[in-house]
Design a protein around this motif. Sequence first.
Motif, PDB file in Angstrom:
ATOM      1  N   ILE A  52      58.270   4.521  73.741  1.00  0.00           N
ATOM      2  CA  ILE A  52      57.644   5.678  73.087  1.00  0.00           C
ATOM      3  C   ILE A  52      56.829   5.214  71.880  1.00  0.00           C
ATOM      4  O   ILE A  52      55.701   5.669  71.664  1.00  0.00           O
ATOM      5  CB  ILE A  52      58.697   6.729  72.687  1.00  0.00           C
ATOM      6  N   TYR A  53      57.393   4.302  71.103  1.00  0.00           N
ATOM      7  CA  TYR A  53      56.687   3.758  69.945  1.00  0.00           C
ATOM      8  C   TYR A  53      55.401   3.041  70.376  1.00  0.00           C
ATOM      9  O   TYR A  53      54.340   3.235  69.774  1.00  0.00           O
ATOM     10  CB  TYR A  53      57.605   2.806  69.172  1.00  0.00           C
ATOM     11  N   LEU A  54      55.502   2.208  71.420  1.00  0.00           N
ATOM     12  CA  LEU A  54      54.319   1.484  71.883  1.00  0.00           C
ATOM     13  C   LEU A  54      53.216   2.430  72.343  1.00  0.00           C
ATOM     14  O   LEU A  54      52.047   2.237  72.013  1.00  0.00           O
ATOM     15  CB  LEU A  54      54.689   0.533  73.024  1.00  0.00           C
ATOM     16  N   VAL A  55      53.575   3.459  73.076  1.00  0.00           N
ATOM     17  CA  VAL A  55      52.577   4.418  73.563  1.00  0.00           C
ATOM     18  C   VAL A  55      51.961   5.179  72.384  1.00  0.00           C
ATOM     19  O   VAL A  55      50.748   5.411  72.347  1.00  0.00           O
ATOM     20  CB  VAL A  55      53.201   5.377  74.597  1.00  0.00           C
ATOM     21  N   ALA A  56      52.789   5.543  71.414  1.00  0.00           N
ATOM     22  CA  ALA A  56      52.300   6.305  70.258  1.00  0.00           C
ATOM     23  C   ALA A  56      51.333   5.492  69.405  1.00  0.00           C
ATOM     24  O   ALA A  56      50.469   6.061  68.736  1.00  0.00           O
ATOM     25  CB  ALA A  56      53.479   6.780  69.412  1.00  0.00           C
TER      26      ALA A  56
END
Length: 118
Positions: A52-56
């Motif tokens: 989720i962090y990487l996509v954000a």
Amino acid sequence: MNWYLAVLKNYAGFSGRARRKEYWMFTLFNVIIAVVLSAIGTAIDTQIPYFIYLVALIVPSLAVMVRRLHDTGRSGWWFFISFIPLVGGIILLVFLASEGKPETNEYGANPKLAPQAG
């Protein structure tokens, strides 16, 4: 930490220039947070927070990279050189680590002369 937050506040700003310190401090904090989230994910047996962090952070990361390339007098399209096997990533790394142009260029004024973020 102020440099990291400054990039997040300008998360979709692809115009202008970003100095080396802004780019590399953002990258440093980005890597630290990603490693911590990955370690937490390993401990709880799921990597969902990490992904989720990487996509954000895809758009803010690309935006600050394009602004960094602008500071060196290059177009943001130079990002695609990283897709050349073996040497592309190295060339992009050299561009990102290069000193910015001291004079005003087509992308704006020298960011070192502007008020500092941190």
